[in-house]
Design a protein around this motif. Structure first.
Motif, PDB file in Angstrom:
ATOM      1  N   GLN A 460       0.819  -1.208   0.000  1.00  0.00           N
ATOM      2  CA  GLN A 460       0.000   0.000   0.000  1.00  0.00           C
ATOM      3  C   GLN A 460       0.858   1.265   0.000  1.00  0.00           C
ATOM      4  O   GLN A 460       0.482   2.277  -0.610  1.00  0.00           O
ATOM      5  CB  GLN A 460      -0.924  -0.002   1.216  1.00  0.00           C
ATOM      6  CG  GLN A 460      -1.970  -1.120   1.193  1.00  0.00           C
ATOM      7  CD  GLN A 460      -2.762  -1.199   2.484  1.00  0.00           C
ATOM      8  OE1 GLN A 460      -2.627  -0.351   3.370  1.00  0.00           O
ATOM      9  NE2 GLN A 460      -3.596  -2.227   2.609  1.00  0.00           N
ATOM     10  N   ASP A 467       0.060  -3.319  -8.367  1.00  0.00           N
ATOM     11  CA  ASP A 467      -0.597  -3.662  -7.105  1.00  0.00           C
ATOM     12  C   ASP A 467      -0.460  -5.165  -6.882  1.00  0.00           C
ATOM     13  O   ASP A 467      -0.931  -5.966  -7.691  1.00  0.00           O
ATOM     14  CB  ASP A 467      -2.068  -3.265  -7.164  1.00  0.00           C
ATOM     15  CG  ASP A 467      -2.807  -3.580  -5.859  1.00  0.00           C
ATOM     16  OD1 ASP A 467      -2.139  -3.939  -4.873  1.00  0.00           O
ATOM     17  OD2 ASP A 467      -4.055  -3.465  -5.847  1.00  0.00           O
ATOM     18  N   ALA A 469      -1.504  -6.847  -4.021  1.00  0.00           N
ATOM     19  CA  ALA A 469      -2.320  -7.282  -2.887  1.00  0.00           C
ATOM     20  C   ALA A 469      -2.772  -8.730  -3.054  1.00  0.00           C
ATOM     21  O   ALA A 469      -2.711  -9.538  -2.112  1.00  0.00           O
ATOM     22  CB  ALA A 469      -3.534  -6.362  -2.726  1.00  0.00           C
TER      23      ALA A 469
END
Length: 533
Positions: A460, A467, A469
């Motif tokens: 983050q 990204d 995640a």
């Protein structure tokens, strides 16, 4: 036994020529068998052991039966043996792929899965060639059995040596499998004609012409079988593997021995086509100082291409053992060497041993599902990578295995071996289940444990251009390894560790797409990769 005239200017008798050519052809077929079998069954020690065993058994049976019928030996019989051998070779070229696809579905233990295909495709022509030596000994004109047989087998062995070197160093790097079959079949037909002249019969002439036409048609057609989905834009046999470049829609895929190795979006070359390649960025969450990267294994250069685009301060070195792969990457995958991209064509371990360069990150991308260079798996190799990394350097290994169950043995052995050298080892399965898949194993020289939560927080906070995640969510930092060996240079049973994966589907998930549809994009294998969209 009447003496046999010499075939000037070769200065060989007819029996000697027959034995020499039988040695060339049998050894050429043996090496060719490895190339034909590998895309379907892999090229493990079990495959090569089966090939060698079948050829020796077929030759032995041919020697035995030929010896029993040696008193019937004649020049005409030698001619018929070579014609029959060439006819069978034409059939192998034409129907080999279809037969291999069918044989792959037989319910056999994985270690023995290739035996039926090897036996039926290559046993009969090798058996026929076994007749040549005892026939030639009978026709040699020598009265002493020992002298005749010794001379015959010496000539045959010389032919085998010529066949081994010619196929390995000339035919395979230059020709396709069907074309190599055409050469070996053509040699057999040509030898039959030479043996039959000058009084060749009409029947022998018809058969020679007919089989020659069949060989050419089989080679031109390339054989009957399923091809990779899409349009093949380039296909060759390299010194190391079968290589094919296939376009399907806007995606270009590099296949090595029938398995998809790299893919590129033709409209967006730096987009991750296969989801597992996005995990290559995980090291940037573990270190904020990555300026020099080494890729061991090039393929379609997906990782190097993306790194160069997303990280302007990064310099990438790539070491790839197959020069044809490098050439194809430049021609078909938009790879250009520059002051930020250096390519070295050599073995990865040899490069690491000889270079004085140190790296922040080493990406080990030279493993395949069924073909892993054991010298790149051992504890000695891991120590070498550690020596070539900076103090806070990271090793990233793209391992194909299952995360648990019997098919996980290679992954867990590699995990155990890396833990022997590196204080922290993390892994990230890419398919979210227990199937065979890409598992990204990341080892750090930093002894501080980075937790799953910390990685998510770094994802983050840090701007690394992607990204991660979803990728970080598969985080694992401990694996049971008591039942798997530590891999060492003097004992690295990689083939037996890979064996439980034979017959298991290999899942590659495509990036940025849903998982509702499953399609098979690899050609010719019932245990080929399944691409999850």
């Amino acid at each position: 036994m009447a003496s046999t005239p010499s075939l000037s200017p070769l200065r060989m008798t007819r029996p000697e020529l027959a034995v020499f050519v039988s040695g060339v052809t049998s050894m050429g077929l043996e090496i060719l068998a490895g190339r034909m079998i590998a895309p379907e069954f892999g090229s493990s020690i079990y495959t090569w052991g089966s090939i060698i065993g079948v050829f020796l058994a077929a030759l032995s049976l041919g020697y035995h039966r030929g010896g029993q019928q040696a008193k019937l030996a004649s020049n005409d019989r030698l001619v018929r043996v070579f014609i029959a051998t060439a006819t069978y070779i034409a059939g192998v070229i034409l129907l080999g792929d279809v037969f291999l696809q069918s044989a792959a579905g037989l319910p056999l233990p994985s270690r023995f899965a290739s035996l039926p295909a090897i036996t039926l495709l290559f046993g009969p022509p090798t058996y026929l060639l076994g007749y040549i030596s005892p026939y030639a000994a009978e026709l040699s004109g020598q009265s002493e059995v020992g002298a005749a047989s010794g001379h015959v087998y010496a000539v045959g062995t010389i032919g085998s040596i010529v066949g081994a070197f010619a196929t390995t160093f000339v035919l395979i790097p230059s020709l396709s499998v069907p074309q190599i079959g055409l050469v070996l079949g053509g040699i057999s037909v040509g030898t039959a004609v030479v043996l039959a002249r000058p009084n060749i019969t009409r029947q022998e002439a018809y058969w020679s012409v007919g089989v020659s036409i069949l060989l050419v048609l089989a080679a031109v057609s390339g054989g009957i079988g399923l091809d990779s989905a899409g349009t093949t834009v380039y296909h060759t046999q390299t010194a190391y593997q079968e290589l094919r470049v296939v376009d399907a829609g806007d995606t270009r895929t590099l296949y090595l021995d029938g398995q998809p190795h790299s893919a590129m979006d033709l409209d967006d070359p730096t987009r991750h086509v296969f989801d597992y390649t996005s995990y290559f960025h995980v090291p940037f969450l573990l270190s904020d100082d990555i300026d020099r990267v080494l890729f061991v294994g090039g393929g379609g250069f997906t990782g190097p291409r993306v790194f160069l685009e997303k990280y302007p301060n990064v310099t990438v070195d790539v070491v790839e053992i197959d020069p044809e792969v490098v050439s194809v990457a430049k021609q078909y995958f938009r790879v250009e060497e520059s002051d930020r991209l250096n390519i070295y064509t050599m073995d990865g371990r040899k490069y690491l041993r000889e270079t004085n360069q140190t790296y922040d990150l080493i990406v080990l991308d030279a493993y395949r599902k069924d073909k892993v260079p054991f010298q790149l798996t051992t504890v000695e190799f891991m120590r070498l990578t550690s020596d070539r990394l900076d103090e806070d350097g990271i090793l990233f290994a793209n391992v194909i295995s299952a995360p648990s169950g019997p098919a996980s043995q290679f992954y867990r052995a590699e995990y155990k071996t890396m833990r022997q050298v590196y204080p922290q080892v993390y892994s990230f399965p890419t398919a979210g289940s227990v199937v065979v898949q890409n598992i990204e194993v990341v080892a750090t020289k930093d002894s501080t444990l980075v937790t799953h939560d910390e990685l998510q927080q770094r994802n983050q906070r840090r701007d690394i251009g992607i990204d991660l995640a979803a990728e970080v969510s598969s985080y694992r930092d401990d694996e049971p390894t008591d039942d798997v060996p530590l891999l060492r240079d003097d004992r690295a049973p990689v083939d037996s560790l890979l064996d439980p994966m034979v017959g298991q589907r290999y899942v590659i998930q495509k990036a940025n797409e849903s998982e509702e549809n499953v399609t098979t994009t690899a050609a010719r294998s019932l245990d080929a990769p399944i691409v999850t969209r």
